[in-house]
Motif scaffolding. Sequence first.
Motif, short mmCIF file in Angstrom:
data_model
loop_
_atom_site.label_atom_id
_atom_site.label_comp_id
_atom_site.label_asym_id
_atom_site.label_seq_id
_atom_site.Cartn_x
_atom_site.Cartn_y
_atom_site.Cartn_z
N THR A 29 43.26 39.08 33.84
CA THR A 29 44.33 39.89 33.22
C THR A 29 44.71 41.05 34.13
O THR A 29 45.88 41.43 34.18
CB THR A 29 43.89 40.41 31.85
N ALA A 30 43.75 41.62 34.84
CA ALA A 30 44.07 42.71 35.76
C ALA A 30 44.97 42.22 36.88
O ALA A 30 45.91 42.91 37.28
CB ALA A 30 42.79 43.30 36.34
N GLY A 31 44.71 41.03 37.38
CA GLY A 31 45.55 40.47 38.43
C GLY A 31 46.94 40.14 37.93
O GLY A 31 47.93 40.33 38.63
N GLN A 32 47.03 39.65 36.72
CA GLN A 32 48.35 39.34 36.15
C GLN A 32 49.15 40.60 35.88
O GLN A 32 50.36 40.62 36.03
CB GLN A 32 48.18 38.52 34.88
N LYS A 33 48.47 41.68 35.51
CA LYS A 33 49.16 42.95 35.29
C LYS A 33 49.58 43.60 36.61
O LYS A 33 50.53 44.37 36.65
CB LYS A 33 48.27 43.91 34.50
N GLN A 34 48.85 43.31 37.68
CA GLN A 34 49.13 43.91 38.99
C GLN A 34 50.43 43.37 39.58
O GLN A 34 51.12 44.08 40.29
CB GLN A 34 47.97 43.63 39.95
N PHE A 35 50.78 42.12 39.28
CA PHE A 35 51.95 41.49 39.87
C PHE A 35 52.94 41.01 38.81
O PHE A 35 53.35 39.86 38.81
CB PHE A 35 51.53 40.31 40.75
N PRO A 36 53.38 41.86 37.88
CA PRO A 36 54.28 41.37 36.83
C PRO A 36 55.70 41.12 37.33
O PRO A 36 56.39 40.25 36.81
CB PRO A 36 54.25 42.48 35.79
N GLU A 37 56.11 41.86 38.34
CA GLU A 37 57.51 41.74 38.80
C GLU A 37 57.79 40.41 39.46
O GLU A 37 58.90 39.92 39.48
CB GLU A 37 57.87 42.89 39.74
N ALA A 65 42.84 33.53 42.90
CA ALA A 65 42.18 33.35 41.61
C ALA A 65 42.22 34.64 40.80
O ALA A 65 42.45 34.62 39.59
CB ALA A 65 40.74 32.89 41.82
N TRP A 66 42.00 35.77 41.46
CA TRP A 66 42.07 37.06 40.77
C TRP A 66 43.47 37.28 40.22
O TRP A 66 43.64 37.70 39.08
CB TRP A 66 41.69 38.19 41.72
#
Length: 129
Positions: free
Chosen positions: A88-96, A82-83
């Motif tokens: 948004t922090a989670g989406q930025k953490q795994f952009p690749e 869910a995170w």
Amino acid sequence: MKKIIPQLSLSVLLLSTLIYVVGRWLVQDRMSDDTGDWFLWSGGIATLILLYFITKGMPVNIRQSINIATTTTILFLVAFGAWGLLSTAGQKQFPEMAGLLPFYALILAGILLLSLIIAHLIWRSSANK
């Protein structure tokens, strides 16, 4: 004295959760990640203390231990998924990987839940015989 420690732990957990949720998601000027981490740590430590006191004195049962461990793992994977997918922090953490790691965590949580249900049904049927 023994009853005050779980009560304090529960209070710290609830207060940490409330401050984190309000500070990260509900107010306009959000708190930083570093400040939020302090509330996550205090809530996590309070949760461990609370779990220690809740499970203290329980008889060791392998089925119950597997249920508790699997449920805890499922809760962690769902929280991580869910995170990673909803914040948004989670989406930025795994952009690749475009969020595949949190997505796979949710799939693994579903598989573990299904496995736990099947194991529970097998244990129940063997206990009835």
